[in-house]
Motif scaffolding. Structure first.
Motif, PDB file in Angstrom:
ATOM      1  N   ASP A 190      10.113  -6.094  -8.733  1.00 16.56           N
ATOM      2  CA  ASP A 190      11.732  -5.112  -7.350  1.00 16.56           C
ATOM      3  C   ASP A 190      11.760  -3.988  -7.899  1.00 16.56           C
ATOM      4  O   ASP A 190      10.290  -3.453  -8.059  1.00 16.56           O
ATOM      5  N   GLU A 191      12.670  -3.392  -6.610  1.00 16.43           N
ATOM      6  CA  GLU A 191      12.680  -2.083  -6.296  1.00 16.43           C
ATOM      7  C   GLU A 191      12.855  -0.892  -7.809  1.00 16.43           C
ATOM      8  O   GLU A 191      12.363  -0.315  -8.062  1.00 16.43           O
ATOM      9  N   PRO A 192      13.519  -0.836  -8.999  1.00 13.94           N
ATOM     10  CA  PRO A 192      13.553  -0.778  -9.986  1.00 13.94           C
ATOM     11  C   PRO A 192      12.534  -0.374 -10.728  1.00 13.94           C
ATOM     12  O   PRO A 192      12.113   0.591 -11.035  1.00 13.94           O
ATOM     13  N   ALA A 193      11.451  -1.793 -10.593  1.00  8.16           N
ATOM     14  CA  ALA A 193      10.561  -1.333 -11.740  1.00  8.16           C
ATOM     15  C   ALA A 193       9.479  -0.757 -10.981  1.00  8.16           C
ATOM     16  O   ALA A 193       8.589  -0.276 -11.741  1.00  8.16           O
ATOM     17  N   LEU A 194       9.304  -0.724  -9.355  1.00 11.31           N
ATOM     18  CA  LEU A 194       8.461   0.124  -8.410  1.00 11.31           C
ATOM     19  C   LEU A 194       9.046   1.156  -9.217  1.00 11.31           C
ATOM     20  O   LEU A 194       8.402   2.488  -8.901  1.00 11.31           O
ATOM     21  N   ALA A 195      10.210   1.814  -9.512  1.00  8.84           N
ATOM     22  CA  ALA A 195      10.966   2.833  -9.603  1.00  8.84           C
ATOM     23  C   ALA A 195      10.291   3.204 -10.855  1.00  8.84           C
ATOM     24  O   ALA A 195      10.337   4.745 -11.325  1.00  8.84           O
ATOM     25  N   ALA A 196      10.304   2.300 -12.107  1.00  7.49           N
ATOM     26  CA  ALA A 196       9.695   2.769 -13.210  1.00  7.49           C
ATOM     27  C   ALA A 196       8.457   3.106 -13.153  1.00  7.49           C
ATOM     28  O   ALA A 196       8.657   4.275 -13.760  1.00  7.49           O
ATOM     29  N   VAL A 197       7.517   2.483 -12.281  1.00 14.75           N
ATOM     30  CA  VAL A 197       6.029   3.081 -11.987  1.00 14.75           C
ATOM     31  C   VAL A 197       5.774   4.523 -11.533  1.00 14.75           C
ATOM     32  O   VAL A 197       5.510   4.941 -12.121  1.00 14.75           O
ATOM     33  N   ALA A 198       6.402   4.951 -10.337  1.00 13.43           N
ATOM     34  CA  ALA A 198       6.522   6.351 -10.496  1.00 13.43           C
ATOM     35  C   ALA A 198       7.137   7.462 -10.861  1.00 13.43           C
ATOM     36  O   ALA A 198       6.453   8.334 -11.267  1.00 13.43           O
ATOM     37  N   ALA A 199       8.471   6.912 -11.842  1.00 15.84           N
ATOM     38  CA  ALA A 199       8.636   8.287 -12.880  1.00 15.84           C
ATOM     39  C   ALA A 199       7.506   8.145 -14.051  1.00 15.84           C
ATOM     40  O   ALA A 199       7.936   9.269 -14.634  1.00 15.84           O
ATOM     41  N   ALA A 250      -3.652   3.362  -7.207  1.00 15.51           N
ATOM     42  CA  ALA A 250      -2.624   2.854  -6.678  1.00 15.51           C
ATOM     43  C   ALA A 250      -1.718   4.500  -5.736  1.00 15.51           C
ATOM     44  O   ALA A 250      -1.339   4.912  -6.632  1.00 15.51           O
ATOM     45  N   PRO A 251      -2.175   4.590  -5.123  1.00 13.64           N
ATOM     46  CA  PRO A 251      -1.708   5.484  -4.161  1.00 13.64           C
ATOM     47  C   PRO A 251      -0.464   4.931  -3.736  1.00 13.64           C
ATOM     48  O   PRO A 251       0.916   6.296  -3.713  1.00 13.64           O
ATOM     49  N   PHE A 252       0.205   3.831  -4.094  1.00 12.82           N
ATOM     50  CA  PHE A 252       1.841   3.057  -4.130  1.00 12.82           C
ATOM     51  C   PHE A 252       2.295   2.656  -4.981  1.00 12.82           C
ATOM     52  O   PHE A 252       1.417   2.064  -5.685  1.00 12.82           O
ATOM     53  N   SER A 253       3.666   2.920  -5.766  1.00 11.02           N
ATOM     54  CA  SER A 253       3.953   1.909  -6.998  1.00 11.02           C
ATOM     55  C   SER A 253       3.820   0.550  -7.154  1.00 11.02           C
ATOM     56  O   SER A 253       3.347   0.077  -7.804  1.00 11.02           O
ATOM     57  N   SER A 254       4.276   0.387  -5.921  1.00 10.48           N
ATOM     58  CA  SER A 254       3.480  -1.745  -5.842  1.00 10.48           C
ATOM     59  C   SER A 254       2.711  -1.706  -5.733  1.00 10.48           C
ATOM     60  O   SER A 254       1.764  -2.658  -5.959  1.00 10.48           O
ATOM     61  N   GLN A 255       1.196  -1.158  -5.462  1.00 10.81           N
ATOM     62  CA  GLN A 255       0.020  -1.196  -5.514  1.00 10.81           C
ATOM     63  C   GLN A 255      -0.742  -1.453  -7.141  1.00 10.81           C
ATOM     64  O   GLN A 255      -1.600  -2.116  -7.700  1.00 10.81           O
ATOM     65  N   GLU A 256       0.222  -0.704  -8.056  1.00 11.79           N
ATOM     66  CA  GLU A 256       0.339  -0.462  -9.636  1.00 11.79           C
ATOM     67  C   GLU A 256       0.219  -1.898 -10.281  1.00 11.79           C
ATOM     68  O   GLU A 256      -0.239  -2.532 -10.690  1.00 11.79           O
ATOM     69  N   VAL A 257       1.539  -2.627  -9.218  1.00 14.42           N
ATOM     70  CA  VAL A 257       1.965  -4.128  -9.841  1.00 14.42           C
ATOM     71  C   VAL A 257       0.703  -4.953  -9.886  1.00 14.42           C
ATOM     72  O   VAL A 257       0.302  -5.832 -10.307  1.00 14.42           O
ATOM     73  N   VAL A 258       0.185  -4.866  -8.592  1.00 13.66           N
ATOM     74  CA  VAL A 258      -0.842  -5.458  -7.631  1.00 13.66           C
ATOM     75  C   VAL A 258      -2.035  -5.617  -8.752  1.00 13.66           C
ATOM     76  O   VAL A 258      -2.932  -6.685  -9.438  1.00 13.66           O
ATOM     77  N   LEU A 259      -2.609  -4.312  -9.505  1.00 16.46           N
ATOM     78  CA  LEU A 259      -3.975  -3.855  -9.829  1.00 16.46           C
ATOM     79  C   LEU A 259      -3.168  -4.763 -11.216  1.00 16.46           C
ATOM     80  O   LEU A 259      -4.689  -4.956 -11.657  1.00 16.46           O
ATOM     81  N   ARG A 260      -2.325  -3.905 -11.730  1.00 11.88           N
ATOM     82  CA  ARG A 260      -2.303  -4.641 -13.228  1.00 11.88           C
ATOM     83  C   ARG A 260      -2.381  -5.941 -13.552  1.00 11.88           C
ATOM     84  O   ARG A 260      -3.050  -6.609 -14.335  1.00 11.88           O
ATOM     85  N   ARG A 261      -1.824  -6.990 -12.965  1.00 13.84           N
ATOM     86  CA  ARG A 261      -1.844  -8.062 -13.173  1.00 13.84           C
ATOM     87  C   ARG A 261      -3.193  -8.728 -12.575  1.00 13.84           C
ATOM     88  O   ARG A 261      -3.679  -9.771 -13.403  1.00 13.84           O
ATOM     89  N   THR A 262      -3.619  -8.276 -11.212  1.00 15.41           N
ATOM     90  CA  THR A 262      -5.155  -8.369 -11.367  1.00 15.41           C
ATOM     91  C   THR A 262      -6.148  -8.339 -12.894  1.00 15.41           C
ATOM     92  O   THR A 262      -7.035  -9.597 -12.443  1.00 15.41           O
ATOM     93  N   LEU A 263      -6.537  -7.347 -13.279  1.00 16.55           N
ATOM     94  CA  LEU A 263      -6.894  -6.364 -14.124  1.00 16.55           C
ATOM     95  C   LEU A 263      -6.456  -7.282 -15.095  1.00 16.55           C
ATOM     96  O   LEU A 263      -7.107  -6.418 -16.764  1.00 16.55           O
ATOM     97  N   LYS A 264      -5.618  -7.463 -15.563  1.00 20.34           N
ATOM     98  CA  LYS A 264      -4.720  -8.286 -17.069  1.00 20.34           C
ATOM     99  C   LYS A 264      -4.678  -7.319 -18.385  1.00 20.34           C
ATOM    100  O   LYS A 264      -5.104  -7.356 -18.982  1.00 20.34           O
TER     101      LYS A 264
END
Length: 350
Positions: free
Chosen positions: A158-167, A272-286
């Protein structure tokens, strides 16, 4: 997988990533990092068996622009040299293969990018399908926003989760002298919903370089080499419409072939140039919470196009050189929505 030779990253250098470098040419930007990695190892240009660079003519706005950067390397006497129209991580892959085949014992890899002269959001549109998608001019942030919204719709973020990655990324960047953005990140305005300013990479200019060496040569050049235990790269279908943007199968396959899932890693440098891409990569790479992800701040803190992926490999290697990491994963990406992905596993000797 067992390779014919052991190859390691023995030196890494990068410039500060700056919003503008109008006063510097590409050659002037590259030369300091080339001198730095050679100084770290005590090597001279004549000691390098193979040289490979990564950049793109689309940023420079002229054909074969990489030939000018060779002035910083010194192309006389003649050298064994190659270039990829890609991020420098793929130049490192080519150099690694060159050493594995026995054609060289050492290699110099460098990459650079000046995004400031043009509109990088529009420039990156040239990567898209030239018949159906590119004529619509969807820029890189709009496409990343599609991926972010797909994650939110799937309940994966969600948006707060993406903001937490950026922070977290900006906070970690406070300890990185080369990062462009540091410290607390304001949520900022929406650029393209659901992505705000803080969820997107800064525009900046920068360069990086590494030196690779094989076997005992690596041990003689570096106190604690970062051994490349595996590396692989894969690509997704070109059409975004046939892909599940909440997943990255190409990253998973590359990680499997690189041996990333054989044993846990302690550090991961994800491109991960975008915060959302880190979410995808974390899940993919376990990657669980025990793994330090982007301790350098990652691409959300500094994203010199064509060098940011090589910097991820360099930062992972530098952590091993300093004794801060024993087994690290490095990732680089190119294209919209994680289209092409490279994964490397690096280890230090005990």
């Amino acid at each position: 997988m067992r390779y014919a030779r052991d190859v390691a990253i023995v030196a890494f250098a990068q410039t500060d990533t700056l919003r503008r470098t109008d006063e510097l040419s590409e050659v002037e930007m590259v030369m300091p990092v080339l001198h730095d990695v050679l100084r770290q190892t005590g090597l001279q240009t004549s000691d390098i068996g193979f040289t490979c660079s990564g950049s793109t003519d689309y940023l420079a706005g002229r054909a074969f622009s990489f030939t000018m950067a060779l002035d910083g390397v010194g192309a006389w006497p003649p050298i064994s040299e190659s270039h990829v129209e890609m991020d420098g991580a793929w130049a490192l892959y080519e150099a690694w293969v060159k050493i594995l085949t026995g054609e060289a014992d050492t290699a110099l890899v460098y990459a650079y990018g000046k995004s400031s002269p043009g509109e990088v959001r529009d420039v990156l549109t040239r990567q898209l399908d030239p018949y159906y998608v590119a004529p619509l001019w969807p820029d890189s942030i709009a496409l990343a926003a599609l991926q972010a919204q797909a994650l939110i719709d799937a309940g994966a973020a969600d948006e707060p989760a993406l903001a937490a990655v950026a922070a977290r990324s900006r906070t970690d960047a406070s300890d990185n002298p080369h990062a462009q953005l540091k410290g607390p990140v304001p949520s900022g305005e929406y650029l393209v919903r659901p992505l705000r300013t803080g969820d997107c990479p800064p525009i900046g200019d920068g360069a990086a370089a590494v030196i690779l060496a094989a076997g005992d040569r690596a041990r003689g050049l570096c106190e604690r080499p970062a051994w490349i235990r595996g590396m692989d790269h894969r690509i997704e279908p070109h059409s975004l419409g046939v892909r599940d943007l909440t997943d990255s199968p190409s990253t998973r396959i590359a990680a499997e072939h690189a041996g990333a899932f054989e044993r846990p890693v302690d550090t991961a440098e994800l491109h991960a140039p975008f915060s959302s891409q880190e979410v995808v990569l974390r899940r993919t790479l376990k990657l669980n919470d025990s793994v330090r992800v982007n301790p350098s701040g990652g691409a959300l803190a500094a994203n010199p196009v064509m060098a940011a992926g090589l910097i991820r490999l360099g930062e992972a290697a530098a952590g091993i050189h300093r004794g801060e990491s024993d087994r690290a994963l490095a990732h680089a990406t190119s294209g919209p929505c994680l289209q092409q992905n490279l994964v490397a596993v690096l280890e230090g000797e005990s």
